[in-house]
Design an enzyme around this catalytic site. Structure first.
Site, PDB file in Angstrom:
ATOM      1  N   SER A 227     128.831 -23.488  39.518  1.00 22.27           N
ATOM      2  CA  SER A 227     129.050 -22.111  39.960  1.00 22.27           C
ATOM      3  C   SER A 227     129.641 -22.103  41.363  1.00 22.27           C
ATOM      4  CB  SER A 227     127.740 -21.323  39.866  1.00 22.27           C
ATOM      5  OG  SER A 227     127.965 -19.942  39.924  1.00 22.27           O
ATOM      6  N   HIS A 358     124.818 -20.112  31.610  1.00 19.53           N
ATOM      7  CA  HIS A 358     125.502 -20.539  32.832  1.00 19.53           C
ATOM      8  C   HIS A 358     124.749 -21.695  33.486  1.00 19.53           C
ATOM      9  CE1 HIS A 358     128.018 -20.412  36.286  1.00 19.53           C
ATOM     10  NE2 HIS A 358     127.214 -19.718  37.071  1.00 19.53           N
TER      11      HIS A 358
END
Length: 419
Positions: A227, A358
């Site tokens: 991320s 994620h």
């Protein structure tokens, strides 16, 4: 893309897959050499001037003097031009190695003490060793989540857990940035957090280089993160040629995805959002968020800056915000630089995953992760050399370029294997 590999550590002209397959099937881990953070620091760079607006990806092989590179040795200074443009327009300046860097390396941690321009700062990182006897290669993990540290250690590499916030904090105004980097270079520095984090990784490598080498190998370092920390890992690998293996995970806007593609990608985080969410990007990038076509560079060229060193890009096509379609376009564009340098096997890309969570540890990535570590950090085995693009977010490079990849003439340039 065909998974090719190199037969030797010297650069070669563009060839077919059949011509470039080595007898043992190995890719070759290559970098500038021990202690070389930026091998183009001595290049004389022309004034970049104002770049014409272009909705397509810039030609990575076209020099600022208007001529395309033609030999393998030309790439060194062309890379330096891209680096300069990226610092000016995207990330902010990465200062040269500080005047004084000291620290310690132990089986549990690394300390870093830096003095430059009359200012001092310190930070640290923790170390997790794999089983066996060192010295070990090491992977710097930014931020502590999203990276498959178990697989990294099982593959024989140490894990260096680096907290990027100790070097550049989030939640600060652009004119009041905090952390070790900004203690040295000023809270109003125009350099964004991603480059500050990259600088921190470089200083960790400085300390490893200064150690006696009994615990960690200075010439076998990788970097990863997921991320926002995938953005940081991407920048770290691009701007320090001592990093033998770069592995950004789900980096999203401001990371690997092509800036020019994000605006047209449904659901992708807008550039204005990535710029304002945190001071990740340099202050100068603010003038391009509404007009990325005016950028003198794009991320396929930042990927090219990593070439011919090891690169494994991991993306998640299930979360629109991450702009994986633009990521595949950038990866395919950057792979053209690898092809031109005869190092096609050294770049891998994988977005064809089933689980959309994620920053999850994904089974699809385990084997190429192990292969990448073996090849680029342990100097054994075969590089993955794979492109697995999810049909959910598949970009078409041909729609984004009006340039072709040159056949570079070999001129005696030799790349040094990392081990």
């Amino acid at each position: 893309m065909t998974a090719t590999s190199l037969a030797a550590a010297s650069l070669a002209p563009q060839a077919s897959a059949a011509d470039t397959n080595a007898a043992d099937g190995r890719g070759v881990a290559v970098q500038a050499g021990p202690g070389v953070e930026d091998d183009g620091a001595d290049c004389a760079l022309p004034d970049p001037g104002t770049s014409p607006s272009d909705a397509k990806l810039p030609d990575p092989f076209l020099g600022l003097d208007g001529t395309r590179i033609s030999t393998t040795s030309d790439w060194r200074c062309r890379r330096a031009e891209i680096k300069e443009q990226a610092e000016r327009s995207v990330y902010g300046e990465k200062p040269a190695k500080p005047a004084d860097v000291t620290g310690t390396v132990s089986s549990t941690g690394i300390t870093v003490n830096v003095t430059d321009q009359g200012h001092s700062a310190s930070f640290s990182a923790t170390v997790e060793l794999p089983s066996g006897t060192g010295p070990f290669p090491a992977v710097v993990v930014l931020g502590g989540f999203g990276a498959d540290t178990a697989t990294i250690k099982d593959a024989g590499a140490a894990v260096i857990n680096f907290d990027p916030y100790s070097v550049g904090s989030e939640g600060t105004a652009r004119n009041n940035k905090q952390g070790a980097f900004y203690s040295l270079y000023g809270s109003s520095s125009s350099t964004g957090l991603l480059m500050a984090w990259s600088w921190g990784v470089s200083r960790i490598i400085d300390v490893i280089e200064q150690s006696d080498g009994s615990l960690l190998k200075a010439d076998a370092t990788g970097v990863t993160g997921c991320s926002r920390f995938g953005k940081g890992a991407f920048v770290a690998g691009a701007f320090d040629q001592r990093i033998a293996l770069t592995m950004p995970i789900e980096s999203g806007s401001g990371g690997a995805p092509a800036f020019r593609g994000i605006a047209g990608e449904s659901g992708g985080q807008p550039l204005s959002s990535a710029y304002s969410e945190q001071p990740w990007l340099g202050d100068a990038f603010g003038s391009f968020t509404g007009n990325p076509a005016a950028l003198p560079v794009d991320t396929h060229e930042i990927i090219g800056m990593v070439a011919p060193r090891g690169l494994f890009l991991m993306e998640n096509p299930h979360v629109d915000w991450l702009s994986a379609r633009s990521g595949s376009v950038a990866a395919l564009g950057g792979a053209e630089v690898y092809k031109a340098l005869g190092a096609e096997a050294n770049i891998s890309y994988w977005s064809d995953v089933q689980d959309g969570t994620h920053c999850a540890a994904r089974p699809e990535w385990k084997a190429p992760l192990q292969q990448s570590i073996s090849t680029f950090l342990l100097d054994t085995g075969a590089a993955p050399g794979v492109f697995r693009v999810s049909p959910l977010k598949s970009g078409d490079l041909s729609a984004w370029r009006d340039w072709q990849t040159p056949t570079l003439t070999p001129d005696g340039t030799t790349l040094k294997a990392d081990n």
